[in-house]
Write an enzyme that holds these catalytic residues in place. Sequence first.
Site, mmCIF file in Angstrom:
data_model
loop_
_atom_site.group_PDB
_atom_site.id
_atom_site.type_symbol
_atom_site.label_atom_id
_atom_site.label_comp_id
_atom_site.label_asym_id
_atom_site.label_seq_id
_atom_site.Cartn_x
_atom_site.Cartn_y
_atom_site.Cartn_z
ATOM 1 N N ASP A 93 -16.413 -65.398 20.645
ATOM 2 C CA ASP A 93 -16.286 -65.767 21.671
ATOM 3 C C ASP A 93 -16.544 -66.897 21.758
ATOM 4 O OD1 ASP A 93 -18.818 -64.654 22.108
ATOM 5 O OD2 ASP A 93 -17.854 -62.918 23.673
ATOM 6 N N SER A 94 -16.685 -66.812 23.145
ATOM 7 C CA SER A 94 -17.050 -68.398 23.890
ATOM 8 C C SER A 94 -18.308 -68.705 24.449
ATOM 9 C CB SER A 94 -16.215 -68.809 25.155
ATOM 10 O OG SER A 94 -15.778 -68.850 25.436
ATOM 11 N N GLY A 95 -18.731 -67.034 24.796
ATOM 12 C CA GLY A 95 -19.851 -67.196 25.757
ATOM 13 C C GLY A 95 -19.625 -66.909 27.037
ATOM 14 N N GLY A 96 -18.947 -67.674 27.523
ATOM 15 C CA GLY A 96 -18.270 -67.523 29.171
ATOM 16 C C GLY A 96 -17.942 -65.959 29.675
ATOM 17 N N TYR A 97 -17.502 -65.259 29.389
ATOM 18 C CA TYR A 97 -17.580 -63.868 29.816
ATOM 19 C C TYR A 97 -18.472 -62.506 29.841
ATOM 20 C CZ TYR A 97 -15.974 -59.028 30.326
ATOM 21 O OH TYR A 97 -15.842 -57.158 31.239
ATOM 22 N N ASP A 147 -14.707 -70.106 29.005
ATOM 23 C CA ASP A 147 -13.321 -70.694 29.740
ATOM 24 C C ASP A 147 -14.283 -69.054 30.736
ATOM 25 O OD1 ASP A 147 -13.278 -67.742 29.415
ATOM 26 O OD2 ASP A 147 -11.015 -67.790 29.682
ATOM 27 N N GLN A 194 -5.607 -67.224 31.752
ATOM 28 C CA GLN A 194 -6.149 -66.714 32.940
ATOM 29 C C GLN A 194 -5.008 -65.993 34.136
ATOM 30 O OE1 GLN A 194 -8.496 -65.059 33.275
ATOM 31 N NE2 GLN A 194 -10.032 -65.747 31.314
ATOM 32 N N GLY A 221 -9.121 -62.040 31.522
ATOM 33 C CA GLY A 221 -9.315 -61.576 32.116
ATOM 34 C C GLY A 221 -8.247 -60.202 33.028
ATOM 35 N N ASP A 271 -10.027 -57.378 20.771
ATOM 36 C CA ASP A 271 -10.741 -56.375 20.279
ATOM 37 C C ASP A 271 -11.880 -55.492 21.466
ATOM 38 O OD1 ASP A 271 -11.801 -58.807 21.961
ATOM 39 O OD2 ASP A 271 -13.781 -57.951 22.271
ATOM 40 N N CYS A 309 -7.137 -37.357 9.115
ATOM 41 C CA CYS A 309 -8.384 -39.075 9.515
ATOM 42 C C CYS A 309 -8.562 -39.580 7.913
ATOM 43 C CB CYS A 309 -9.513 -39.280 10.222
ATOM 44 S SG CYS A 309 -10.356 -40.830 10.014
ATOM 45 N N CYS A 311 -11.287 -41.322 6.954
ATOM 46 C CA CYS A 311 -12.562 -41.874 6.640
ATOM 47 C C CYS A 311 -13.816 -40.768 5.964
ATOM 48 C CB CYS A 311 -13.008 -42.009 8.260
ATOM 49 S SG CYS A 311 -14.090 -40.830 8.258
ATOM 50 N N CYS A 314 -14.854 -38.053 7.917
ATOM 51 C CA CYS A 314 -14.020 -36.745 7.460
ATOM 52 C C CYS A 314 -14.121 -36.143 6.005
ATOM 53 C CB CYS A 314 -12.936 -37.481 8.373
ATOM 54 S SG CYS A 314 -12.899 -37.471 9.959
ATOM 55 N N HIS A 340 -16.437 -43.422 11.445
ATOM 56 C CA HIS A 340 -15.091 -42.595 11.588
ATOM 57 C C HIS A 340 -14.553 -43.432 12.985
ATOM 58 C CE1 HIS A 340 -12.345 -40.041 13.171
ATOM 59 N NE2 HIS A 340 -12.319 -40.320 14.303
HETATM 60 ZN ZN LIG Z 1 -12.810 -39.630 10.325
#
Ligand SMILES: [Zn+2]
Length: 375
Positions: A93-97, A147, A194, A221, A271, A309, A311, A314, A340
């Site tokens: 990310d740009s750091g802005g947020y 931004d 935005q 945004g 994300d 699941c 994973c 699990c 998980h």
């Molecule tokens: Zn799992």
Amino acid sequence: MNPRFEFTLHATDGKARTGVIRMRRGEIRTPAFMPVGTAATVKAMKPESVRAAGADIILGNTYHLMLRPGGERVARLGGLHKFMNWGRPILTDSGGYQVMSLSDLRKITEEGVTFASHLDGSRHLLTPERSMEIQRLLGSDIVMCFDECPKIDQGRDQIARSMEMSMRWARRSRDGFDSGGEHAENAALFGIQQGALDEGLRKASADALHDIGFDGYAIGGLAVGEGQEAMFATLDFAPGQLPADRPRYLMGVGKPDDLVGAVERGVDMFDCVLPTRSGRNGQAFTWSGPLNMRNARHAEDTSPIDERCACPTCHTYSRAYVHHLIRSGEILGAMLLTEHNVSFYQQLMQAMRDVIAESRFQAFARDFRRDYLRK
Ligand SMILES: [Zn+2]
């Protein structure tokens, strides 16, 4: 050799899309969920486990990394991929947020944002040009424009002025990125739409970004307190305002039902800290909805967190054991639950990719919501 950046759509089902982004460091299957590796680590997971969970790409935070260990230091150490042992694509990310949400004493001008570090109070200036430089020092594969993300409850005039400045910053980000030499020849740059919840402002922002030209387009945004209903109402029009032949990335989202609803509306990338943060807070995501693993009803339950699941948690450990670890504050509890959750999110994305390819997304979304939201 792999291309710098190539997005191929394989199938669409309604507005939902599945495809692949090809980059030098590997392929990103879409819809994609990017685990967040804030400070050069997806918290409580080794990078090899993140990959084994099915992630094609992770996210790094420019704000955190510029303050510690510093972009120049990461560059001297060979870049972020080598530093943290993740050889696949990284989006930064740009750091802005985070400058807006975490730092103290912010002052926003046309030039950029002056702020004090939340770590030691040191003063910094982050501009579009400096953000591009730091993301280049990190060796980012997908660079985000710098931004400003305005608060959702501001008036339309203020949101319009903020969006217009972000579009000027997008131009400066484009120029800064393009002057990056070899990095610019290997990496991609995404613009960020935005305009809050306003259809006209979103359209103006999309048009301004399209004029500049980017490899992909983010919807910024949102997920800032407006609620799911307002977010979905905005996603009913925002993705369609962006170029159809480029990936669309909804930043900072979200809960599993947010992801299904956003994919349904044409979003390709996501994300969020939720799977990792929840893993440290005792919350498990399952196909039947979220579970609080601190709850006493799990104390003698020998079943896995989620029967469906795949994973390692699990496969090997019971709800009773994870409950005990979480209640005892054991580090392994956070590790098992994070693994998980990150894996569950990847299985959800894989399921969506599969059903879009088979033109059964609507039935999948209906069944998912019936099971996930039934509580
Ligand atoms: Zn799992």
